[in-house]
Design a protein around this motif. Structure first.
Motif, PDB file in Angstrom:
ATOM      1  N   ASN A 142       8.659  30.328  42.191  1.00 39.95           N
ATOM      2  CA  ASN A 142       9.172  29.019  42.616  1.00 39.95           C
ATOM      3  C   ASN A 142       8.566  28.601  43.955  1.00 39.95           C
ATOM      4  OD1 ASN A 142      10.814  28.414  40.407  1.00 39.95           O
ATOM      5  ND2 ASN A 142      12.521  29.636  41.209  1.00 39.95           N
ATOM      6  N   GLN A 143       8.448  29.596  44.856  1.00 37.75           N
ATOM      7  CA  GLN A 143       7.844  29.290  46.163  1.00 37.75           C
ATOM      8  C   GLN A 143       6.378  28.900  45.998  1.00 37.75           C
ATOM      9  OE1 GLN A 143       9.520  29.129  49.166  1.00 37.75           O
ATOM     10  NE2 GLN A 143       7.592  28.182  49.787  1.00 37.75           N
ATOM     11  N   GLN A 144       5.709  29.593  45.069  1.00 37.50           N
ATOM     12  CA  GLN A 144       4.290  29.275  44.824  1.00 37.50           C
ATOM     13  C   GLN A 144       4.155  27.843  44.304  1.00 37.50           C
ATOM     14  OE1 GLN A 144       2.873  32.303  42.173  1.00 37.50           O
ATOM     15  NE2 GLN A 144       2.625  33.832  43.803  1.00 37.50           N
ATOM     16  N   ILE A 145       5.108  27.416  43.454  1.00 38.54           N
ATOM     17  CA  ILE A 145       5.063  26.040  42.926  1.00 38.54           C
ATOM     18  C   ILE A 145       5.278  25.037  44.059  1.00 38.54           C
ATOM     19  CG2 ILE A 145       6.282  24.396  41.437  1.00 38.54           C
ATOM     20  CD1 ILE A 145       6.779  26.776  39.521  1.00 38.54           C
ATOM     21  N   VAL A 146       6.263  25.362  44.927  1.00 40.84           N
ATOM     22  CA  VAL A 146       6.507  24.473  46.094  1.00 40.84           C
ATOM     23  C   VAL A 146       5.253  24.388  46.951  1.00 40.84           C
ATOM     24  CG1 VAL A 146       7.816  24.251  48.254  1.00 40.84           C
ATOM     25  CG2 VAL A 146       9.005  24.872  46.127  1.00 40.84           C
ATOM     26  N   ASP A 147       4.683  25.561  47.234  1.00 42.21           N
ATOM     27  CA  ASP A 147       3.473  25.595  48.049  1.00 42.21           C
ATOM     28  C   ASP A 147       2.343  24.834  47.373  1.00 42.21           C
ATOM     29  OD1 ASP A 147       4.867  27.124  49.832  1.00 42.21           O
ATOM     30  OD2 ASP A 147       3.991  29.043  49.192  1.00 42.21           O
ATOM     31  N   HIS A 148       2.249  24.966  46.042  1.00 40.57           N
ATOM     32  CA  HIS A 148       1.164  24.293  45.305  1.00 40.57           C
ATOM     33  C   HIS A 148       1.340  22.774  45.352  1.00 40.57           C
ATOM     34  CE1 HIS A 148      -2.235  24.285  42.636  1.00 40.57           C
ATOM     35  NE2 HIS A 148      -1.568  23.581  41.693  1.00 40.57           N
ATOM     36  N   ASN A 149       2.591  22.335  45.242  1.00 36.68           N
ATOM     37  CA  ASN A 149       2.857  20.890  45.344  1.00 36.68           C
ATOM     38  C   ASN A 149       2.451  20.370  46.719  1.00 36.68           C
ATOM     39  OD1 ASN A 149       3.806  20.387  42.746  1.00 36.68           O
ATOM     40  ND2 ASN A 149       5.888  21.071  43.264  1.00 36.68           N
ATOM     41  N   GLN A 150       2.742  21.206  47.742  1.00 37.74           N
ATOM     42  CA  GLN A 150       2.338  20.810  49.081  1.00 37.74           C
ATOM     43  C   GLN A 150       0.816  20.778  49.216  1.00 37.74           C
ATOM     44  OE1 GLN A 150       4.382  23.586  51.655  1.00 37.74           O
ATOM     45  NE2 GLN A 150       6.382  22.528  51.425  1.00 37.74           N
ATOM     46  N   ASN A 151       0.160  21.690  48.546  1.00 40.25           N
ATOM     47  CA  ASN A 151      -1.314  21.729  48.588  1.00 40.25           C
ATOM     48  C   ASN A 151      -1.915  20.450  47.995  1.00 40.25           C
ATOM     49  OD1 ASN A 151      -1.360  24.214  49.786  1.00 40.25           O
ATOM     50  ND2 ASN A 151      -1.596  25.346  47.857  1.00 40.25           N
ATOM     51  N   LYS A 152      -1.223  19.861  47.017  1.00 34.88           N
ATOM     52  CA  LYS A 152      -1.729  18.626  46.403  1.00 34.88           C
ATOM     53  C   LYS A 152      -1.769  17.498  47.427  1.00 34.88           C
ATOM     54  CE  LYS A 152      -1.094  15.575  42.428  1.00 34.88           C
ATOM     55  NZ  LYS A 152      -0.266  15.228  41.260  1.00 34.88           N
ATOM     56  N   GLN A 153      -0.768  17.511  48.326  1.00 34.16           N
ATOM     57  CA  GLN A 153      -0.716  16.463  49.350  1.00 34.16           C
ATOM     58  C   GLN A 153      -1.879  16.588  50.339  1.00 34.16           C
ATOM     59  OE1 GLN A 153       3.180  16.692  51.105  1.00 34.16           O
ATOM     60  NE2 GLN A 153       4.231  16.439  49.115  1.00 34.16           N
ATOM     61  N   LEU A 154      -2.425  17.799  50.412  1.00 36.56           N
ATOM     62  CA  LEU A 154      -3.546  18.003  51.338  1.00 36.56           C
ATOM     63  C   LEU A 154      -4.879  17.503  50.770  1.00 36.56           C
ATOM     64  CD1 LEU A 154      -2.628  21.611  52.563  1.00 36.56           C
ATOM     65  CD2 LEU A 154      -2.206  19.428  53.727  1.00 36.56           C
ATOM     66  N   ILE A 155      -4.870  17.204  49.457  1.00 31.89           N
ATOM     67  CA  ILE A 155      -6.121  16.685  48.848  1.00 31.89           C
ATOM     68  C   ILE A 155      -6.236  15.194  49.206  1.00 31.89           C
ATOM     69  CG2 ILE A 155      -7.377  16.279  46.692  1.00 31.89           C
ATOM     70  CD1 ILE A 155      -5.773  18.628  45.507  1.00 31.89           C
ATOM     71  N   VAL A 156      -7.297  14.843  49.917  1.00 31.86           N
ATOM     72  CA  VAL A 156      -7.513  13.439  50.346  1.00 31.86           C
ATOM     73  C   VAL A 156      -7.956  12.623  49.159  1.00 31.86           C
ATOM     74  CG1 VAL A 156      -8.794  11.891  51.879  1.00 31.86           C
ATOM     75  CG2 VAL A 156      -8.119  14.184  52.648  1.00 31.86           C
ATOM     76  N   GLU A 157      -7.216  11.560  48.949  1.00 29.86           N
ATOM     77  CA  GLU A 157      -7.533  10.711  47.791  1.00 29.86           C
ATOM     78  C   GLU A 157      -8.831   9.940  48.053  1.00 29.86           C
ATOM     79  OE1 GLU A 157      -5.517   7.254  44.985  1.00 29.86           O
ATOM     80  OE2 GLU A 157      -4.460   7.933  46.788  1.00 29.86           O
ATOM     81  N   VAL A 158      -9.656   9.904  47.049  1.00 32.89           N
ATOM     82  CA  VAL A 158     -10.931   9.151  47.113  1.00 32.89           C
ATOM     83  C   VAL A 158     -10.904   8.101  46.023  1.00 32.89           C
ATOM     84  CG1 VAL A 158     -13.448   9.269  46.958  1.00 32.89           C
ATOM     85  CG2 VAL A 158     -12.142  11.154  48.013  1.00 32.89           C
ATOM     86  N   LYS A 159     -11.165   6.860  46.420  1.00 31.86           N
ATOM     87  CA  LYS A 159     -11.158   5.756  45.465  1.00 31.86           C
ATOM     88  C   LYS A 159     -12.377   5.815  44.591  1.00 31.86           C
ATOM     89  CE  LYS A 159      -7.417   3.723  47.034  1.00 31.86           C
ATOM     90  NZ  LYS A 159      -6.203   3.610  46.250  1.00 31.86           N
ATOM     91  N   ASP A 160     -12.187   5.289  43.394  1.00 29.56           N
ATOM     92  CA  ASP A 160     -13.305   5.232  42.441  1.00 29.56           C
ATOM     93  C   ASP A 160     -14.295   4.190  42.946  1.00 29.56           C
ATOM     94  OD1 ASP A 160     -15.006   5.041  40.334  1.00 29.56           O
ATOM     95  OD2 ASP A 160     -13.467   4.725  38.794  1.00 29.56           O
ATOM     96  N   PRO A 161     -15.500   4.645  43.337  1.00 32.36           N
ATOM     97  CA  PRO A 161     -16.475   3.690  43.907  1.00 32.36           C
ATOM     98  C   PRO A 161     -16.951   2.663  42.892  1.00 32.36           C
ATOM     99  CG  PRO A 161     -17.467   5.850  43.624  1.00 32.36           C
ATOM    100  CD  PRO A 161     -16.015   5.985  43.275  1.00 32.36           C
TER     101      PRO A 161
END
Length: 1009
Positions: free
Chosen positions: A533-552
């Motif tokens: 469960n902690q790994q899932i929480v941590d993984h969800n947080q890791n998603k927020q660290l991915i900088v969104e890039v717009k489709d050029p």
């Protein structure tokens, strides 16, 4: 005349009249012709003793004795030399028949006095007959006129009566004899008052024509009848019920009968011949057979053994048995020094052949006087088979077979009743290939196999006896009980082995499940779930660290060829994603099909093995059927249809599917590779924003894959936790139920085995029951077939698992607990023992396997406990209320001897050395003696004893007294004969001097001067 063979069955006729029986003489008056016919018929009918009978006189007896038997010239005028020799072996004794002054119902009572032939004829006449009186006539107010019982007086009585009543007849002697009566009290008073002449030399015999068991003893004349019977030593009767009545068999106890009638009344019978037509021809061939010396002393001996020494009928059963089995009875033994011997000592030199009786032979003598020597020699000569060892007391290496080789100087020979036999050197051993013709129980052997360490040997001896009772057709061509039990219980044993395999697998599965879901493992699962469960929480947080890039491509600035390449790269990425999904599906399919392929291959291999084993087993069973002549096609009885092609076809399908998917996997992998190459090339041609966007998409994709993995892992853990909380108790309960069922099924195999044992032992149980009934006693031997707990096996098998340094219980406590439950082998009781045993071992809560020796497994421990391998089906003998394992060595020895006497169905001679050593006098009298007497009805018995009580009370037919003359070259002498023989009696008393028998006096059968 010497009767060295002892008491033997012979025909006696103690009621044969002479021409001097005037009341009914059908012989005529030619006495020469009478004597000739008398003895020729006696020889023809093999009569050994004749009771020469006349009314009120011994005239006929006196004439035969004095004018014929004591007159060789007269005999030679009537008989051949061979006939005379035969006549000389026939004993004649006087029988005087009286008519008493008593009437019962409507019949006058007759009264016989049979005298010893040693009593002088003159004494019988002058000191007995002529002193008797009969009433000549009565007088009013005066005493009766009495005359002496003499022929002239009887004749004068007849004359007087004829004168008074002419219709009585013309013959004064006939009328006088018919009407004269005597008083039985006077008869006995005269005999008792002249003890110097008549003591122990007469017997009183009363005829009993009616069935005495049906007599109304409440009638008016019942006391008259009873007093007459009380005075009788014997009865003349052949009625089977009267015979039983005389033996006291209609009374509750023999003591009740004796209290009323003073003594047991043995019944004898005779032809009561008054003419040649019925001379020695009793009605219905009811011959009187007496097992005794053909002497008056032999007749007296019958009183001591009324049931066993008299038989009225065609032929005694034992005599018939001997005649039809002459190879099973020893006629004589000869022991001689060999002609080439240089030995100075005599030992058996000049020993006459020793004739042996077909019933009970007792070898007596003082210690060290050659008793066991004779037993050993008979055993050796009869090819006795004993286990390796020096069991003989005399013929052993420390005595007669010593370094001087004394034994080589002598040889022995048994001659059987069929006149076969061969000499044996006393230094020889029994040839391995020879047939055992005698059974020997030497004292040393009995002591050995009855010791605490030789229980199996003892059981083997018992089993040998039991096996003798199993019908030949039920032995299945096996030669011992052990092999027969093994083949009879083979199916049950196989069933038990299969159940044990199932139990072991169940225990393993159960233990695996317990280990997998133990408290520790469940804690691990909970910790793992929390971590996941902690790994899932941590993984969800890791998603927020991915900088969104717009489709050029949405930008109007990106146009033309660049946009096309970017779109192409996106399309390739989607294709790669789809292909990877397909590859996962293909891989899952390959995994699944590979398991199927392996399962089919394993199952096919196992079925191949099973089919091979089955085919081999069927061949063995076919062979068994053929070996016993049964032409049964086993394949029609039981057949397995093994269609291997079904598995092979399915396997080929799976192999083809795996092969096709491997090709497809390779193709898809190649496509992924090609597409990846194309995408890499396109990406290199894109601008920086487009590449960043592609990287962003890749990161999102990887995050999603990782997220799915985490969710899947979490689901698996949750399922495991949920199973442990919901389904595990049910599963363990199912295992426990199945375990209990398997234990019950295993236990039931012992019940099935028990039934097989009962069937095998049924014949011996029935035999023992019949023998007990014959003995008229329940006896102190009983039998039981039961399931037992072998405490030794159970304790040793459990203790072997534990390390003494680690175990938390005492071995003594374990033994005590097992002993507590060992007497009750019901399944519920055994289950209670399981629980208490485990509680005892785990009393400090330390797990079992932590107390084990290195390498010991918990499953094997449970299998020992729950597999019931320590149960045994056992046929046990109860001796004095104790089973065999509880008996002392001495008690086992006594039991073994009694077992051979009572139960052994063997019919070869049985030799027992000193059977009384393991029993006290009371037990000897109460148990051993009846068994000896019963056993001698079936076979020849030879007993060596230092206590002649055995011989006397067991009524040995032959006594062999041994004496070692050390001063005369160690010569061993043997004196043989019957108990009633006076010399044998003296030897019995000599051995017993100072230690007279401790048995009931009425069983004593020797005489003192």
């Amino acid at each position: 005349m010497s009767f060295s063979r002892g008491s033997e069955w012979r025909k006696w006729d103690l009621h044969v009249h002479t021409p001097y029986s005037y009341l009914n003489n059908q012989f005529g008056n030619d006495f020469d012709d009478y004597v000739k016919q008398l003895f020729l018929n006696a020889i023809s009918h093999q009569i050994a003793v004749i009771g020469v009978t006349d009314y009120f006189s011994i005239e006929g007896y006196k004439k035969i004795r004095k004018e014929y038997l004591d007159n060789d010239i007269k005999l030679k005028s009537l008989f051949t030399d061979e006939q005379i020799n035969q006549i000389k072996t026939i004993k004649i004794i006087p029988n005087i028949e009286f008519r008493l002054n008593k009437i019962v119902v409507t019949n006058r009572v007759n009264f016989h006095v049979i005298f010893s032939d040693e009593v002088l004829i003159e004494d019988i006449e002058e000191n007995f007959l002529h002193e008797l009186e009969f009433i000549y006539e009565g007088n009013p107010q005066n005493s009766d006129e009495k005359w002496k019982l003499k022929r002239l007086n009887i004749e004068n009585l007849g004359k007087k009566l004829i004168a008074e009543q002419p219709e009585l007849g013309e013959n004064p002697l006939f009328v006088g004899l018919k009407c004269a009566v005597v008083d039985d009290t006077q008869v006995l008073d005269i005999l008792n008052n002249k003890q110097s002449k008549f003591k122990n030399k007469y017997l009183v015999v009363v005829p009993a024509d009616e069935d005495l068991s049906a007599i109304n003893w409440k009638s008016q004349d019942h006391n008259v009848r009873k007093v007459i019977l009380q005075k009788a030593d014997m009865l003349f009767a052949s009625n089977s019920k009267t015979i039983k009545w005389g033996l006291g068999e209609f009374n509750e106890t023999i003591d009740d009968y004796i209290k009323e009638f003073k003594s047991v009344k043995v019944c004898i019978w005779g032809s009561d011949a008054h003419g040649y037509d019925n001379l020695f021809k009793p009605a219905n061939n009811r011959f009187t057979w007496i097992k005794a010396n053909p002497t008056f002393e032999g007749l007296k001996q019958v009183i001591n053994e009324p049931k066993d020494r008299v038989y009225i009928g065609e032929i005694p059963s034992k005599l018939r048995l001997v005649n039809s089995n002459k190879d099973k009875f020893i006629e004589k033994i000869e022991i001689n020094k060999i002609s080439t011997s240089q030995l100075a000592d005599k030992w058996f030199e000049n020993t006459n052949p020793i004739p042996l009786n077909s019933d009970l032979i007792a070898i007596i003598g003082n210690k060290g006087n050659g008793k066991s020597a004779l037993a050993d020699i008979i055993a050796l000569s009869g090819n006795v088979k004993l286990p390796a060892g020096d069991w003989f007391s005399f013929l052993n290496k420390k005595r007669f077979k010593d370094n001087k080789s004394l034994a080589t100087n002598f040889e022995s020979k048994l001659t059987w009743m069929n006149h076969t036999g061969e000499a044996v050197n006393l230094n020889a051993s029994t040839p391995e290939a020879s047939i055992e013709k005698v059974k020997y129980l030497p004292q040393k052997y009995i002591e050995k196999i009855c010791s605490e360490d030789e229980y199996n040997s003892f059981q083997d001896e018992i089993n040998t006896v039991v096996f003798s009772h199993i019908k030949q057709e039920d032995r299945l061509e096996k030669h011992n009980l052990k092999d027969l039990i093994r083949i009879k219980t083979e199916v049950v044993s196989n069933e038990r082995e299969n159940l044990l395999k199932d139990l072991k697998q169940l225990l393993q599965d159960n233990e695996d499940l317990k280990i997998k879901y133990s408290a520790t493992e469940q804690k691990k699962l909970e910790n793992l779930l929390a971590e996941k469960n902690q790994q899932i929480v941590d993984h969800n947080q890791n998603k927020q660290l991915i900088v969104e890039v717009k489709d050029p491509t949405t930008s109007e600035e990106v146009q033309g060829e660049i946009k096309i390449k970017f779109e192409e790269s996106k399309k390739i990425l989607t294709q790669i994603d789809d292909l990877q999904k397909e590859l996962i599906t293909i891989q899952n399919l390959l995994n699944s099909e590979s398991i199927k392929k392996n399962t089919i291959e394993v199952v096919a291999g196992e079925i191949d093995i099973l089919y091979s084993q089955f085919s081999k087993s069927m061949e063995e069973k076919q062979s068994k059927l053929r070996d016993c002549g049964l032409e049964i096609d086993i394949s029609k009885v039981f057949e397995i249809h093994y269609e291997k092609s079904i598995l092979a076809e399915e396997l080929e399908k799976i192999k083809k599917l795996i092969s096709n998917n491997n090709v497809l996997k390779e193709k898809k992998t190649q496509e992924v590779y090609t597409l990846s190459e194309s995408r890499t090339k396109l990406d290199s041609e894109l601008s920086e924003p487009q590449r960043e966007y592609q990287d962003y998409l890749e990161k999102i994709k990887l995050w999603e894959v990782k997220y799915i993995e985490l969710i899947v892992d979490k689901t698996v853990i949750e399922k495991e936790i949920d199973f442990s909380k919901t389904e595990l108790p049910t599963k363990l309960s199912e295992y426990e139920t199945r375990k209990i069922d398997l234990i019950a099924e295993i236990y039931n195999t012992y019940n099935k085995e028990l039934e097989i044992f009962k069937e095998l032992y049924s014949s011996v149980l029935e035999f023992v029951s019949q023998e007990k009934e014959k003995l008229g006693s329940e006896s102190f031997i009983n039998f039981t077939t039961q399931i037992i707990i072998d405490k030794k096996i159970l304790i040793n098998s459990l203790v072997a698992f534990f390390d003494g340094r680690r175990q938390q219980f005492q071995d003594a406590d374990l033994k005590e607990l097992v002993a507590k439950y060992s007497d009750d082998t019901r399944l519920d009781n055994v289950k209670e023992m399981f629980t208490e045993l485990i509680d005892l071992i785990e009393k400090d809560k330390r797990p079992l396997n932590q107390q084990f020796r290195d390498g010991k497994q918990l499953i094997d421990f449970y299998l020992e406990l729950f597999g019931l391998k320590y149960l045994k089906v056992e046929y046990d003998i109860l001796f004095g209320g104790k089973n065999v394992r509880q008996l002392s060595p001495g008690e086992r020895g006594a039991l073994l001897i009694i077992f051979y006497l009572l139960i052994d169905k063997g019919d070869i001679p049985l030799i027992i050395d000193q059977p009384e050593d393991n029993l006290d006098n009371e037990s000897v009298f109460e148990y051993l003696v009846p068994y000896i007497k019963q056993a001698k009805q079936r076979r020849q018995i030879i007993i060596v004893t230092h206590n002649p009580n055995i011989a006397v009370v067991a009524d040995a037919e032959q006594i062999i007294y041994t004496e070692l003359d050390k001063a005369n070259g160690n010569q061993i002498k043997y004196i043989t004969g019957a108990i009633e023989d006076k010399q044998i009696n003296k030897e019995i008393v000599k051995v017993l001097e100072g230690t007279m028998p401790a048995f009931d006096n009425r069983t004593i059968k020797y005489y003192r001067d």
